[in-house]
Design an enzyme around this catalytic site. Structure first.
Site, PDB file in Angstrom:
ATOM      1  N   ASP A  59       0.713  -1.275  -0.098  1.00  0.00           N
ATOM      2  CA  ASP A  59       0.053   0.182  -0.067  1.00  0.00           C
ATOM      3  C   ASP A  59       0.547   0.856  -0.389  1.00  0.00           C
ATOM      4  O   ASP A  59       2.136   1.013   0.032  1.00  0.00           O
ATOM      5  CB  ASP A  59      -0.513  -0.165   0.578  1.00  0.00           C
ATOM      6  CG  ASP A  59      -1.474   1.453   1.633  1.00  0.00           C
ATOM      7  OD1 ASP A  59      -2.239   1.598   0.759  1.00  0.00           O
ATOM      8  OD2 ASP A  59      -1.361   2.085   2.874  1.00  0.00           O
ATOM      9  N   ASP A  64      -1.344  -1.152   6.257  1.00  0.00           N
ATOM     10  CA  ASP A  64      -1.553  -0.181   7.099  1.00  0.00           C
ATOM     11  C   ASP A  64      -3.318  -0.657   7.701  1.00  0.00           C
ATOM     12  O   ASP A  64      -3.405  -0.223   8.842  1.00  0.00           O
ATOM     13  CB  ASP A  64      -1.082   1.000   7.527  1.00  0.00           C
ATOM     14  CG  ASP A  64      -2.186   2.501   6.634  1.00  0.00           C
ATOM     15  OD1 ASP A  64      -2.236   2.245   5.595  1.00  0.00           O
ATOM     16  OD2 ASP A  64      -2.168   2.999   6.940  1.00  0.00           O
ATOM     17  N   ASP A  69      -0.069   5.232   0.759  1.00  0.00           N
ATOM     18  CA  ASP A  69      -0.848   6.323   2.053  1.00  0.00           C
ATOM     19  C   ASP A  69      -0.777   5.417   3.898  1.00  0.00           C
ATOM     20  O   ASP A  69      -1.179   4.513   3.715  1.00  0.00           O
ATOM     21  CB  ASP A  69      -2.109   6.900   2.233  1.00  0.00           C
ATOM     22  CG  ASP A  69      -1.737   7.377   0.775  1.00  0.00           C
ATOM     23  OD1 ASP A  69      -0.860   8.515   0.627  1.00  0.00           O
ATOM     24  OD2 ASP A  69      -2.260   7.478  -0.081  1.00  0.00           O
TER      25      ASP A  69
END
Length: 250
Positions: free
Chosen positions: A48, A186, A50
């Site tokens: 991922d 995250d 961000d």
């Protein structure tokens, strides 16, 4: 020995934290009980962006507020259901928040070291994000000095996370099985769910200890195979708990 004085064992004394610093948490404590693929051999990593490759700076509560997303509804799903004119207006508000995030973008510590570790072993690395391609281009141009992540799939690739389509596409592109992938992100609801539904290994990057330290458990497809508090721990998991190829001989 006869006549020797034997001291009676008492309760163990608590170590003084000034002379005995707390031991580093072992990887075994980072693992969940979620069963993983049969093989631990890894042939590709998907990241991922961000909050994973970059530190978390996007203001998601503000994003939902300015776009007007109803409670419990996904931002992108909400926008997709609007009429074109209203959608364009609300997307403009979304883009304004995303531009603020791009202006504050910072690389996550340990990212380049991990990428180099993978490159030395010829392990391909891809990027899957619900952000814009412009944000990925900015990351590669100004925050990352190694060859770019490839392929890159942004929210223009449909269906986006948490659907597993992006990971399945990447596995096919690389000529490997989804079980040989690792998804690192995250977000439990987007990254972990996507990886688990694809059949890949999943690592939840939990830099603030939200789930691991505060006892907020995750169940079902939200539950990762591993937790990591940093990119250094991600690298440790890949090296000690899973099986990366050996470094290439120069």
């Amino acid at each position: 020995m006869r006549g020797a004085c034997v001291a009676q064992a008492g309760p163990p004394s608590r170590p003084d934290s000034r002379t005995h610093p707390p031991m580093r948490r072992s990887m075994a404590m980072l693992r969940t009980l979620r069963p993983g693929p049969e093989s631990k051999a890894v042939r590709g990593i998907v990241f991922d962006m961000d909050g994973t490759l970059t530190v978390p700076v996007l203001d998601f509560p503000k994003m939902r507020r300015v776009v007007g997303v109803p409670e419990g509804q996904d931002v992108l799903d909400f926008l997709a259901g609007l009429e074109p004119a209203e959608r364009a207006q609300r997307e403009a508000a979304l883009h304004a928040v995303e531009e603020e995030g791009m202006a504050a973008m910072q690389v996550m510590p340990g990212v380049e070291e991990l990428a180099k570790h993978l490159d030395e072993r010829a392990v391909p690395r891809a990027l899957v994000t619900r952000n814009l391609k412009r944000a990925v281009d900015l990351f590669h141009a100004t925050h990352f000095d190694l060859p770019p992540f490839e392929p890159v799939l942004t929210r223009e690739f449909l269906p986006y996370k948490p659907h597993p389509a992006a990971l399945l596409h990447i596995a096919e592109h690389w000529g490997i099985t989804p079980q040989e992938l690792v998804m690192v992100g995250d977000s439990a609801k987007d990254d972990v769910v996507s990886g688990n539904r694809a059949g890949a290994w999943t690592i939840l990057l939990d830099t603030e200890g939200t789930h691991r330290e505060r006892g907020q458990g995750l169940e079902g497809d939200l539950r990762p195979h591993f937790y990591a508090a940093s990119m250094q721990e991600v690298q440790q998991i890949l090296t000690t708990e899973l099986q990366l190829p050996s470094p290439r001989v120069a």
